[in-house]
Design a protein around this motif. Structure first.
Motif, PDB file in Angstrom:
ATOM      1  N   VAL A   1       0.800  -1.359   0.199  1.00 51.39           N
ATOM      2  CA  VAL A   1       0.059   0.033   0.191  1.00 51.39           C
ATOM      3  C   VAL A   1       0.808   1.274  -0.139  1.00 51.39           C
ATOM      4  CG1 VAL A   1      -1.603   1.493   1.262  1.00 51.39           C
ATOM      5  CG2 VAL A   1      -1.953  -1.285   1.025  1.00 51.39           C
ATOM      6  N   VAL A   2       1.851   1.373   0.899  1.00 52.23           N
ATOM      7  CA  VAL A   2       2.610   2.422   0.810  1.00 52.23           C
ATOM      8  C   VAL A   2       3.420   2.597  -0.178  1.00 52.23           C
ATOM      9  CG1 VAL A   2       4.556   3.507   2.340  1.00 52.23           C
ATOM     10  CG2 VAL A   2       2.930   2.259   3.667  1.00 52.23           C
ATOM     11  N   ALA A   3       4.156   1.502  -0.750  1.00 56.68           N
ATOM     12  CA  ALA A   3       4.751   1.988  -2.045  1.00 56.68           C
ATOM     13  C   ALA A   3       3.984   2.307  -2.958  1.00 56.68           C
ATOM     14  CB  ALA A   3       5.502   0.611  -2.396  1.00 56.68           C
ATOM     15  N   SER A   4       2.835   1.773  -3.413  1.00 59.98           N
ATOM     16  CA  SER A   4       1.839   2.202  -4.320  1.00 59.98           C
ATOM     17  C   SER A   4       1.464   3.544  -4.441  1.00 59.98           C
ATOM     18  CB  SER A   4       0.755   1.129  -4.616  1.00 59.98           C
ATOM     19  OG  SER A   4       1.056  -0.189  -4.448  1.00 59.98           O
ATOM     20  N   VAL A   5       1.095   3.963  -3.282  1.00 57.69           N
ATOM     21  CA  VAL A   5       0.539   5.471  -3.073  1.00 57.69           C
ATOM     22  C   VAL A   5       1.923   6.218  -3.240  1.00 57.69           C
ATOM     23  CG1 VAL A   5      -0.224   7.056  -1.287  1.00 57.69           C
ATOM     24  CG2 VAL A   5      -0.991   4.811  -1.404  1.00 57.69           C
ATOM     25  N   SER A   6       3.052   6.093  -2.737  1.00 56.99           N
ATOM     26  CA  SER A   6       4.353   6.669  -3.081  1.00 56.99           C
ATOM     27  C   SER A   6       4.812   6.793  -4.521  1.00 56.99           C
ATOM     28  CB  SER A   6       5.548   6.017  -2.241  1.00 56.99           C
ATOM     29  OG  SER A   6       5.163   5.814  -0.712  1.00 56.99           O
ATOM     30  N   ILE A   7       4.489   5.804  -5.027  1.00 62.65           N
ATOM     31  CA  ILE A   7       4.909   5.771  -6.451  1.00 62.65           C
ATOM     32  C   ILE A   7       3.996   6.866  -7.354  1.00 62.65           C
ATOM     33  CG2 ILE A   7       4.514   4.374  -8.631  1.00 62.65           C
ATOM     34  CD1 ILE A   7       5.517   1.925  -6.845  1.00 62.65           C
ATOM     35  N   LEU A   8       2.589   6.815  -7.012  1.00 60.75           N
ATOM     36  CA  LEU A   8       1.716   7.887  -7.797  1.00 60.75           C
ATOM     37  C   LEU A   8       2.411   9.311  -7.311  1.00 60.75           C
ATOM     38  CD1 LEU A   8      -1.346   5.602  -7.465  1.00 60.75           C
ATOM     39  CD2 LEU A   8       0.067   6.058  -9.457  1.00 60.75           C
ATOM     40  N   ILE A   9       2.451   9.335  -6.004  1.00 65.64           N
ATOM     41  CA  ILE A   9       2.728  10.865  -5.575  1.00 65.64           C
ATOM     42  C   ILE A   9       3.949  11.201  -6.240  1.00 65.64           C
ATOM     43  CG2 ILE A   9       3.400  12.183  -3.541  1.00 65.64           C
ATOM     44  CD1 ILE A   9       1.511  10.460  -1.785  1.00 65.64           C
TER      45      ILE A   9
END
Ligand SMILES: Nc1ncnc2c1ncn2[C@@H]1O[C@H](COP(=O)(O)OP(=O)(O)OP(=O)(O)O)[C@@H](O)[C@H]1O
Ligand SMILES: [Mg+2]
Lengths: 258, 252
Positions: free
Chosen positions: A238-246
């Protein structure tokens, strides 16, 4: 009301702590980067892990990403833009945006989760403690090879994704949209800049760094047995996916000035 | 060599160590007995800096390790070997790599030289033909012995044993006891051993303490153990549910 404020305060404190610890890990990785010379074997092992676990899924997703992008673009531009520009629009979207981001999301789900699970189970079974008592720095030994592997492998996987997605796009245009191969390709070449490709690969590297660093951070922070490992694994994805988009947005703002 | 002074440690308000002190001379083996969950493993982890005390001091060679930074710990830990209660083998590496990892990382020895050393250390704990196996392919007792081989691989000056004979058959257990005694007698290794196994405590310990309610109680030698006038230790070595240590049995 007071309860809500104190709850928010609690989350703020927890959040700040997490950012602090994450920054410390990043600092420790930078301080120990020389470990890549001593642990070439482990870097290679991790690179193989990243590549081998994600490639089949990336091939599959890339074909469909190319195909659906082409289909949708054609639908949206028909009657406004001549079809000879189809390759232009689709090609740049894939190279700059879709291939890097979707590859990163797939890898986050496979590799980021895998790293969090592996390091998490090492943590809860005291293997990380054992490393420390042997005077082996866990960041040097476990995290650096993984981060380097992410940094190198993501651009490589993204090149695969680029090629396969463009192949998928070409296939759809030729077979279903009646756009001949030469038209599509000349459209693709029309405004293609090599800097677009590099921008995409640079993003891929940043995403690779995020995935492995977040995976390792969550893994090493695991507490509470098998259940804790499950929690860390989910959180890593979850954290990696959100961080990737940001991060994708931030890079776009920096790199592609309007 | 090792001094614990007034160590306190609690987890979320649960007091585990309370004013716990211990002195270990160079070249002796001190055994700590105590009931399950009293904090014996926690105590050992304080000695290698895996846990930080809430207050108190841990002195190694007169230096207060509580103030050590990471580099100083790295340096200090090169003289330690630790046997973890649950073995804690690296499950992604074959047995020989587990045993030899410290040598591979900290010395210039070649891989085949490390392999041979690992083989010798494994022989010392009674294991042959396991070098290429993965930890998952070993029995519990074999894992424990591989972990012991790993702990002694770099010929450390101080060894911490967390239940060295737990899970071993009596014969293998006694072999491990003899190995521990030999390491002390021949190499003058300083050791702290945690155990439930009274026979083992008698055999390997120069002095025996009991950890009870966060403190060290009693100081016995193997010879004095049976005539102890410490009621806690007496109850423990006799394995009785009734005595000064409240087992909660009466309330059931
Ligand atoms: N990391 C930790 N976080 C919270 N509590 C802990 C932690 N480690 C140990 N404890 C608690 O400290 C107490 C002592 O644990 P410890 O593992 O030292 O027991 P022990 O004496 O080694 O027992 P055993 O003989 O069963 O191994 C236990 O109550 C345990 O719940
Ligand atoms: Mg224990």
């Amino acid at each position: 009301m007071g309860g809500l404020v104190s709850l928010l305060g609690h989350y703020l404190v927890v959040g700040v702590h997490a950012v602090g610890r994450f920054t410390l890990l990043l600092g420790a990785v930078l301080a120990n980067w020389t470990a890549i010379f001593k642990s070439r074997g482990r870097v290679a092992e991790q690179m193989a892990f990243v590549g081998v676990t994600s490639l089949p899924l990336i091939i599959l997703t890339s074909i469909f990403v190319g195909a659906v992008t082409t289909w949708q673009t054609a639908y949206q531009i028909k009657n406004y833009v001549p079809m000879r520009y189809l390759g232009t629009a689709v090609g740049r979207a894939i190279v700059i945006e879709l291939a890097p981001v979707l590859t990163a999301l797939v890898v986050a789900g496979r590799v980021g989760a895998g790293m969090a699970a592996e390091l998490g189970s090492m943590k809860v079974t005291e293997q990380v403690d054992a490393l420390e008592t042997m005077a082996i720095n866990p960041v040097r030994f476990l995290v650096v090879p993984r981060v380097v592997a992410g940094l190198i492998m993501l651009p490589i996987l993204t090149i695969f994704a680029d090629l396969i997605a463009i192949g998928g796009a070409l296939g759809v245009s030729v077979m279903f949209l009646g756009v001949p191969q030469e038209t599509f390709i000349s459209g693709f070449k029309l405004f293609f800049k090599i800097s677009d490709l590099f921008a995409g690969l640079l993003k891929a590297s940043i995403f690779g760094l995020i995935i492995s660093l977040v995976g390792c951070y969550q893994g090493l922070g695991t507490t509470g047995g098998a259940e804790g490992v499950g929690r860390s694994t989910t959180r890593a994805v979850v954290v990696a996916s959100v961080s990737i988009l940001i991060a994708d947005y931030l890079v776009a703002v920096l790199l592609f000035r309007q | 060599m090792i001094d614990l002074i007034g160590l306190r440690k609690s987890f979320d308000g649960q007091k585990v160590l309370e004013d716990c002190s211990l002195h270990v001379e160079r070249g002796e083996t001190v055994v700590i007995i105590g009931r399950s969950g009293t904090g014996k493993s926690v105590l050992l982890k304080h000695l290698v800096g895996l846990m930080q005390p809430d207050s108190g001091q841990v002195l190694i060679n007169g230096e207060n390790t509580v103030e050590f930074n990471q580099d100083e710990w790295q340096q200090a830990r090169t003289q330690f070997g630790m046997l973890f209660q649950n073995a804690a083998l690296f499950d992604s590496m074959p047995v020989w790599d587990n045993v030899g990892l410290g040598l591979l990382e900290h010395t210039r020895l070649k891989r085949h030289e490390v392999y041979e050393i690992a083989q010798r250390k494994l022989e010392l704990v009674g294991l042959t033909d396991v070098e290429e196996k993965m930890p998952a392919q070993l029995s519990g007792g074999m894992k424990k012995r591989v972990a012991l081989a790993r702990a002694i691989a770099r010929d450390p000056e101080i060894i911490l044993y967390d239940e060295p004979t737990a899970g071993l058959d009596p014969i293998t257990g006694d072999m491990i006891n003899e190995l521990i005694v030999r390491l002390r007698d021949r190499l003058r290794i300083t050791a702290v051993a945690v155990t439930h196994d009274i026979a083992s405590a008698r055999k390997i310990g120069d002095r025996i303490y009991m950890l009870h309610d966060g403190k060290m109680v009693g100081e016995e030698t193997p010879a004095s153990l049976d005539q102890t006038d410490n009621p806690y230790i007496r109850q423990f070595i006799r394995g009785e549910a009734h005595g000064p240590i409240d087992t909660g049995l009466a309330t059931v």
